[in-house]
Scaffold this active site. Structure first.
Site, PDB file in Angstrom:
ATOM      1  CG  HIS A 118      -1.853   0.870   1.323  1.00 45.95           C
ATOM      2  ND1 HIS A 118      -2.127   1.929   2.042  1.00 45.95           N
ATOM      3  CD2 HIS A 118      -2.982   1.228   0.550  1.00 45.95           C
ATOM      4  CE1 HIS A 118      -3.283   2.642   1.764  1.00 45.95           C
ATOM      5  NE2 HIS A 118      -3.744   2.289   0.700  1.00 45.95           N
ATOM      6  CE  LYS A 125      -1.310   5.030  -1.767  1.00 43.52           C
ATOM      7  NZ  LYS A 125      -1.943   4.191  -0.499  1.00 43.52           N
ATOM      8  CG  ASP A 149      18.939  11.668  -9.795  1.00 40.87           C
ATOM      9  OD1 ASP A 149      18.938  10.527 -10.628  1.00 40.87           O
ATOM     10  OD2 ASP A 149      18.825  12.640 -10.383  1.00 40.87           O
ATOM     11  CG  HIS A 170      -7.145   8.341  -0.598  1.00 42.17           C
ATOM     12  ND1 HIS A 170      -5.689   8.317  -0.828  1.00 42.17           N
ATOM     13  CD2 HIS A 170      -7.506   7.133  -0.510  1.00 42.17           C
ATOM     14  CE1 HIS A 170      -5.300   6.976  -1.100  1.00 42.17           C
ATOM     15  NE2 HIS A 170      -6.524   6.275  -0.881  1.00 42.17           N
ATOM     16  CE  LYS A 174      -4.007   6.742   2.671  1.00 51.18           C
ATOM     17  NZ  LYS A 174      -5.419   6.671   2.521  1.00 51.18           N
ATOM     18  CG  ASP A 198       1.393  18.509  22.069  1.00 55.34           C
ATOM     19  OD1 ASP A 198       0.185  18.632  21.999  1.00 55.34           O
ATOM     20  OD2 ASP A 198       2.188  17.597  22.853  1.00 55.34           O
TER      21      ASP A 198
END
Length: 342
Positions: free
Chosen positions: A77, A79, A84, A260, A262, A267
């Site tokens: 899952h 991404k 380089d 979508h 996350k 603080d």
């Protein structure tokens, strides 16, 4: 590049074209995609990539005859893009045209093109080496062909003032490191904890951390979707609202966009952006990747994004929540019984 989903649409084809062009220019492209997340993408989509010399690796092929070990399970899952060995991109964005109708676009949305709200991060500095090590570990574990050295780990000097950590999790491990890290941050919160997630099906540990923080006076806010691409997950998520609201946790539902992202902010100084949702799927079955950032300057940017989302959200109150229909409650209870499979 490592992605859960790459679609055979306008955006997916543009990415493929760029990767092929870079390969022709002598840049070695190594690409991992998930077999389930990209299940609707035909094999023909990847043929031009392979023909150009791009190294393409399918994570946990669905075809039982192609499995690399017996009863292999789990999804990639993550991404991640590393360029380089010096620049990394990480977050929640898949390779898909759905983001062309994102929540900050200028064109009005239509019924057929709901906007998506996501968060992705561009990183420079020594931590890029750690992100690249996570990619290479997955490549090796999935039995990808040996990669020719292309100066994968250049010497990188310090960039900026924030401390950044790369955290990867895998179902092969005994626990999710990002999950444990997030729990620790919430349990240590003193003023506020702002959490955004697309899929929220918490385990007892996360529930206890959120309620405990609210009960000791921390301003705990959850930004969750009003609508989603999985009604079953949405009903399961709703099953926890009463318990959280009763403990003083504030719940906001984002309207006008499909959430979508996350992320979390604690603080004003501890932040995380990545692919990890707060559900059992991410916790036990997925490979996930997150960046954890320590720094007030970045925390200020994160808070501005969260505050902007709150403006487009509806506050859920306990009094009104308890007025929902009995049929809805039955659906929520039924979905909660499947929590560990969601």
């Amino acid at each position: 590049m490592e992605t859960y989903s790459i679609e055979d649409d306008e955006v997916g084809r543009r990415f493929a074209a760029v990767l092929i062009e870079k390969q022709k220019q002598g840049v070695q492209v190594n690409f991992i995609y998930d077999s389930i997340g990209s299940g609707n993408t035909p094999e023909e989509f990847f043929k031009p990539l392979l023909d150009s010399g791009v190294n393409v690796l399918k994570f946990n092929p669905i075809n039982p005859l192609a499995l690399r070990k017996k009863f292999e399970v789990g999804r990639d899952h993550r991404k991640l893009l590393v360029v380089d060995g010096q620049i990394a991109f990480v977050g929640g964005v898949n390779i898909s045209s759905v983001y062309s109708s994102g929540s900050f676009r200028s064109k009005p949305r239509t019924k057929d093109t709901p906007p998506w709200r996501d968060t992705h991060l561009r990183i420079e500095g020594p931590v890029v080496t750690d992100f690249q090590k996570l990619f290479l570990a997955t490549w090796e574990k999935q039995k990808g062909k040996p990669l020719a050295s292309k100066s994968f780990f250049p010497r990188i000097g310090r960039r900026g003032n924030e401390v950044v950590r790369a955290i990867g999790s895998s179902p092969d491990e005994s626990y999710s490191l990002i999950y444990v890290t997030l729990l620790s941050a919430i349990n240590s919160a003193e003023t506020y904890a702002y959490v955004t997630t697309a899929y929220f099906v918490p385990d007892p540990g996360l529930l206890a951390a959120l309620k405990g923080a609210a009960q000791r006076g921390v301003d705990v806010r959850l930004l969750l979707p009003d609508k989603t691409d999985s009604n079953l997950v949405l009903y399961a998520s709703h099953a926890y609202y009463d318990e959280l609201l009763s403990a003083g946790v504030k719940i906001y539902e984002l309207e006008g966009a499909l959430l979508h992202a996350k992320t979390a902010l604690i603080d004003g100084v501890w932040s995380t952006i990545g692919s990890t949702n707060l559900d059992w799927l991410s916790l036990e079955h997925n490979q996930e990747i997150n960046a954890v950032i320590l720094g007030q300057e970045f925390g200020t940017q994160m808070k501005a994004l969260f505050d902007e989302d709150i403006k487009s959200s509806r506050l859920v109150t306990l009094e009104k929540w308890r007025q929902r229909p009995i049929l809805t409650r039955i659906k929520e209870f039924g979905a909660s019984l499947l929590a560990r499979q969601l």
